[in-house]
Design a protein around this motif. Structure first.
Motif, PDB file in Angstrom:
ATOM      1  N   ARG A   1       0.818  -1.391   0.116  1.00 62.01           N
ATOM      2  CA  ARG A   1      -0.043  -0.130  -0.086  1.00 62.01           C
ATOM      3  C   ARG A   1       0.999   1.199   0.214  1.00 62.01           C
ATOM      4  O   ARG A   1       0.521   2.286  -0.751  1.00 62.01           O
ATOM      5  CB  ARG A   1      -0.996   0.045   1.329  1.00 62.01           C
ATOM      6  N   ARG A   2       1.995   1.272   0.703  1.00 66.41           N
ATOM      7  CA  ARG A   2       2.709   2.241   0.966  1.00 66.41           C
ATOM      8  C   ARG A   2       3.507   2.771  -0.444  1.00 66.41           C
ATOM      9  O   ARG A   2       3.631   3.876  -0.750  1.00 66.41           O
ATOM     10  CB  ARG A   2       3.904   2.171   1.816  1.00 66.41           C
ATOM     11  N   ILE A   3       3.908   1.432  -1.020  1.00 70.62           N
ATOM     12  CA  ILE A   3       4.601   1.638  -2.366  1.00 70.62           C
ATOM     13  C   ILE A   3       3.576   2.153  -3.396  1.00 70.62           C
ATOM     14  O   ILE A   3       4.061   3.139  -4.307  1.00 70.62           O
ATOM     15  CB  ILE A   3       5.325   0.294  -2.898  1.00 70.62           C
ATOM     16  N   ARG A   4       2.401   1.847  -3.399  1.00 69.46           N
ATOM     17  CA  ARG A   4       1.362   2.223  -4.179  1.00 69.46           C
ATOM     18  C   ARG A   4       1.204   3.921  -3.931  1.00 69.46           C
ATOM     19  O   ARG A   4       0.858   4.823  -5.027  1.00 69.46           O
ATOM     20  CB  ARG A   4      -0.067   1.813  -4.160  1.00 69.46           C
ATOM     21  N   GLU A   5       0.972   4.274  -2.701  1.00 71.22           N
ATOM     22  CA  GLU A   5       0.794   5.566  -2.479  1.00 71.22           C
ATOM     23  C   GLU A   5       2.045   6.517  -2.963  1.00 71.22           C
ATOM     24  O   GLU A   5       1.672   7.734  -3.248  1.00 71.22           O
ATOM     25  CB  GLU A   5       0.670   5.831  -0.801  1.00 71.22           C
ATOM     26  N   ARG A   6       3.337   5.962  -2.767  1.00 69.56           N
ATOM     27  CA  ARG A   6       4.310   6.884  -3.238  1.00 69.56           C
ATOM     28  C   ARG A   6       4.409   6.920  -4.948  1.00 69.56           C
ATOM     29  O   ARG A   6       4.905   7.954  -5.350  1.00 69.56           O
ATOM     30  CB  ARG A   6       5.745   6.007  -2.871  1.00 69.56           C
TER      31      ARG A   6
END
Length: 90
Positions: free
Chosen positions: A84-89
Protein backbone atom coordinates in the motif's frame (compact mmCIF):
# COMPACT_ATOMS: atom_id res chain seq x y z
CA UNK A 1 4.70 -0.91 -10.14
CA UNK A 2 8.26 -1.39 -9.00
CA UNK A 3 10.14 -1.07 -5.73
CA UNK A 4 12.99 1.43 -5.81
CA UNK A 5 13.86 0.77 -9.44
CA UNK A 6 13.62 -3.00 -9.15
CA UNK A 7 11.38 -5.58 -10.80
CA UNK A 8 7.57 -5.32 -10.62
CA UNK A 9 6.32 -5.60 -7.06
CA UNK A 10 3.55 -8.03 -6.18
CA UNK A 11 2.17 -9.07 -2.82
CA UNK A 12 3.85 -12.47 -3.15
CA UNK A 13 7.21 -10.86 -3.94
CA UNK A 14 6.96 -8.41 -1.03
CA UNK A 15 5.95 -11.22 1.33
CA UNK A 16 8.91 -13.38 0.32
CA UNK A 17 11.33 -10.46 0.59
CA UNK A 18 10.05 -9.62 4.07
CA UNK A 19 10.45 -13.26 5.10
CA UNK A 20 14.03 -13.11 3.78
CA UNK A 21 14.70 -9.92 5.73
CA UNK A 22 13.26 -11.49 8.88
CA UNK A 23 15.39 -14.57 8.36
CA UNK A 24 18.56 -12.53 7.96
CA UNK A 25 17.68 -10.34 10.95
CA UNK A 26 16.71 -13.10 13.36
CA UNK A 27 18.38 -16.22 12.03
CA UNK A 28 15.00 -17.97 11.72
CA UNK A 29 14.46 -20.52 8.99
CA UNK A 30 12.36 -18.94 6.25
CA UNK A 31 10.84 -22.33 5.52
CA UNK A 32 9.03 -22.06 8.82
CA UNK A 33 7.60 -18.59 8.11
CA UNK A 34 4.62 -17.86 5.89
CA UNK A 35 2.32 -14.91 5.26
CA UNK A 36 0.13 -16.25 8.07
CA UNK A 37 3.01 -16.40 10.55
CA UNK A 38 2.83 -13.96 13.41
CA UNK A 39 5.56 -11.37 13.55
CA UNK A 40 6.51 -12.74 16.97
CA UNK A 41 6.93 -16.24 15.52
CA UNK A 42 10.36 -15.27 14.20
CA UNK A 43 11.62 -14.74 17.75
CA UNK A 44 12.77 -11.19 17.07
CA UNK A 45 13.45 -8.80 19.91
CA UNK A 46 12.47 -5.12 19.75
CA UNK A 47 15.86 -4.01 18.39
CA UNK A 48 15.62 -6.56 15.58
CA UNK A 49 12.07 -5.44 14.74
CA UNK A 50 13.24 -1.83 14.58
CA UNK A 51 16.12 -2.85 12.32
CA UNK A 52 13.66 -4.78 10.13
CA UNK A 53 11.46 -1.69 9.78
CA UNK A 54 14.45 0.42 8.74
CA UNK A 55 15.53 -2.19 6.21
CA UNK A 56 12.01 -2.40 4.74
CA UNK A 57 11.79 1.39 4.49
CA UNK A 58 15.18 1.56 2.75
CA UNK A 59 14.45 -1.38 0.43
CA UNK A 60 11.14 0.03 -0.81
CA UNK A 61 11.82 3.76 -0.35
CA UNK A 62 8.73 4.13 1.87
CA UNK A 63 7.89 5.36 5.37
CA UNK A 64 6.11 3.21 7.92
CA UNK A 65 4.30 5.12 10.65
CA UNK A 66 4.29 4.23 14.33
CA UNK A 67 0.50 3.95 14.33
CA UNK A 68 0.69 1.32 11.56
CA UNK A 69 1.93 -1.32 13.98
CA UNK A 70 -1.45 -1.49 15.75
CA UNK A 71 -2.91 -3.46 12.84
CA UNK A 72 0.12 -5.63 12.10
CA UNK A 73 0.01 -9.11 13.51
CA UNK A 74 1.23 -11.28 10.64
CA UNK A 75 3.88 -11.14 7.95
CA UNK A 76 1.07 -10.96 5.38
CA UNK A 77 -0.42 -7.88 7.04
CA UNK A 78 3.01 -6.23 6.99
CA UNK A 79 3.39 -7.12 3.30
CA UNK A 80 -0.03 -5.58 2.52
CA UNK A 81 1.00 -2.38 4.31
CA UNK A 82 4.30 -2.21 2.43
CA UNK A 83 2.53 -2.72 -0.90
CA UNK A 84 0.00 0.00 0.00
CA UNK A 85 2.83 2.43 0.85
CA UNK A 86 4.57 1.61 -2.47
CA UNK A 87 1.34 2.39 -4.34
CA UNK A 88 0.86 5.63 -2.39
CA UNK A 89 4.39 6.69 -3.34
CA UNK A 90 3.81 6.04 -7.05
Amino acid sequence: MTAAGGPPTTLATVTQEIIGLIESESGSAAGNLTAESGLQDAGMDSAQVLSLVFRIEARYDIDLDAQDDDDLHTIGELAHLVLRRIRERS
